[in-house]
Scaffold this active site. Sequence first.
Site, PDB file in Angstrom:
ATOM      1  CG  ASP A  91      69.204  69.718  45.441  1.00  7.54           C
ATOM      2  OD1 ASP A  91      69.979  69.469  46.300  1.00  7.54           O
ATOM      3  OD2 ASP A  91      68.291  69.856  46.581  1.00  7.54           O
ATOM      4  CG  ASP A 147      71.830  69.923  51.760  1.00  3.81           C
ATOM      5  OD1 ASP A 147      71.640  70.241  52.604  1.00  3.81           O
ATOM      6  OD2 ASP A 147      70.072  68.919  51.621  1.00  3.81           O
TER       7      ASP A 147
HETATM    8  N1  GLY Z   1      67.456  67.991  51.533  1.00  5.03           N
HETATM    9  C1  GLY Z   1      68.159  66.653  51.179  1.00  5.03           C
HETATM   10  C2  GLY Z   1      68.216  65.971  52.040  1.00  5.03           C
HETATM   11  O1  GLY Z   1      66.916  65.261  52.515  1.00  5.03           O
HETATM   12  O2  GLY Z   1      69.148  65.837  52.282  1.00  5.03           O
END
Ligand code: GLY
Length: 372
Positions: A91, A147
């Site tokens: 991330d 994501d």
């Molecule tokens: N995993 C990141 C989100 O909640 O979109």
Amino acid sequence: MCYKNWANDTMNRILNKLESTALQIGASFPHATKDGIYTFEGSQFWTNGFWPGILWMAYQNTKDEKFANIAKEIENKMDEVLDSFELLDHDMGFMWMLSAGANYMINGNKESRLRLLKASSHLAGRFNPKGQFIRAWEWEKGQMIIDCAMNLPLLYWATDELDDPRFAHIAHSHLETVLKYSIRPDSSVNHILEFDPQSGEFLHAVAGQGAAADSAWSRGTSWAVYGLALAYRHFKEEEILIKLKNVSNFFIANLAEDNVAHWDFRVERNSNTPRDTSATACAACGLLELSEYLPKAEADMYRKKAYLMLKSLTDNYSNLENNNMQSLLNGATGAYTYNENINVGLIYADYFYMEGISRLCGNKDIFWYGHI
Ligand code: GLY
């Protein structure tokens, strides 16, 4: 169609609200609201770029140093995570494009550039060449998630900044896997994919934050919409554009009558089914990005839809003049299946909402682009 007057009025309302929120929460790591008030995370949390991203957008609009100073303080606080190595996962784009990336874009700050170089190298280092994917988390060696499409701008940035194609090569390989396995034939989207990390063989889709492995989690769909739009911006490849339009059309077709998404498109939807304003706001930004690449008639259609989504968020799900609520939006759902943060304010809902309004105001300096 131009929605600029409405967007400018809405931006002024947002900026007024941020004056008080910035005073209340300062250089912190807000994530979700409880009873209207933000709760906070540690410095390693994946959402920590969004508040500085909001503050830098406020600075873009006002040139008020107060907003920039808070954003810089947060960026400094995140160094302990960047230098820890072990607290990092995929991330890094969410965390550093909107903090260091915005600071470098606006101010040319050299320390911010170094942070971006470190973060992009870490992200590239998570690539599994056999499976052609960027590994998501530390606890699973063979998983990638949709994501991550939103983390790839960090790799586009590194390639442009260093004139070194390796980073974009890795992003491209990961994207090919997204197009092949994450986007289903009906243009809905898998959240998590599992591979054998040794052989690279694709095994199966795994249920994540959606209702089931074969459901259609709306935020995952929005990560694909905006992630593919930013990928098309970098690579300009027809296959990306076709899948981007297909996923965008799937998202639009599944919106509720008020143009706001439910948390999953494949659960029974009635008046009690939670919405997800974060998915709606993120997808709106993706549609606005997509509209930049299409002939006028088609572009106008996606732009109008994005406007209707942002207008509904403003009219039906915002707290702009409600002083008891710190977030810009309510009605966001973090992780319904884990019973976490349902129908609340989420900092990333606020970020994408403000970015969508900023785009309609005519702002072209979007932090995911990495360069002016
Ligand atoms: N995993 C990141 C989100 O909640 O979109």
